[in-house]
Design an enzyme around this catalytic site. Sequence first.
Site, PDB file in Angstrom:
ATOM      1  NE  ARG A 113      -3.719   0.023   2.313  1.00  0.00           N
ATOM      2  CZ  ARG A 113      -4.344   0.577   3.356  1.00  0.00           C
ATOM      3  NH1 ARG A 113      -4.127   0.114   4.580  1.00  0.00           N
ATOM      4  NH2 ARG A 113      -5.157   1.597   3.178  1.00  0.00           N
TER       5      ARG A 113
ATOM      6  CD  GLU B  70       8.186 -12.756   0.182  1.00  0.00           C
ATOM      7  OE1 GLU B  70       7.850 -11.690  -0.363  1.00  0.00           O
ATOM      8  OE2 GLU B  70       7.738 -13.855  -0.172  1.00  0.00           O
TER       9      GLU B  70
END
Length: 200
Positions: A131, A159
């Site tokens: 985001r 990750e």
Amino acid sequence: MRTHPPPIIPLITVLLTKHLKDWVMGTAVLSKNEILRAAKKGEIAVTPFDAECVGPCSVDLRLGNEFKVFAKKKGTKEVKDAPDAIGRDAFKRVVLRGGETLSLKPGELVLGVTKERVRLSKKYCAVIDGRSRFARIGLLVHVSSSLIQPNCDNVQVLEIANLSPFTLKLKPGLRVCQVVFHELSSPAEYKGGFRLQKHP
């Protein structure tokens, strides 16, 4: 009666039109209405589902409470083409309880999972993306592995890396990433070992 070959230009036009249509359909990103329609048909499922997390062409996913952190910060490891690329002993499991947070120091990487499971039929694949608000502070949610294969039914392993100069505290429940759904040009099926994964 002698037959003549079809005019080459119209034939090429027909073939190009067909392949262009297949290409467009094969790379189409689902809009909000299409996501909800596919979910109603059972072709896509995000569980638990929260309607407020559905955007114009993606669904926000929340951070779960389970992580894997590197057991050691020094040494040398051989990288292998295997699910545990540097060995099972490279990580240790951390589970947060209550209001606990995980501190991620500058330059560190941890494996996390989404709170939601994502299930796809053979008709769709999907991509995990970050985001913007978190990208702007240097918080990465996937280093390079963003593809969700068709026919998967699993939590998404993230990750997570910290590129900022600050220690960042991660709290479960944070809407940390988003998933974008793509319709395939033809049905496909992933049968790999991560298809039903439940842990990072």
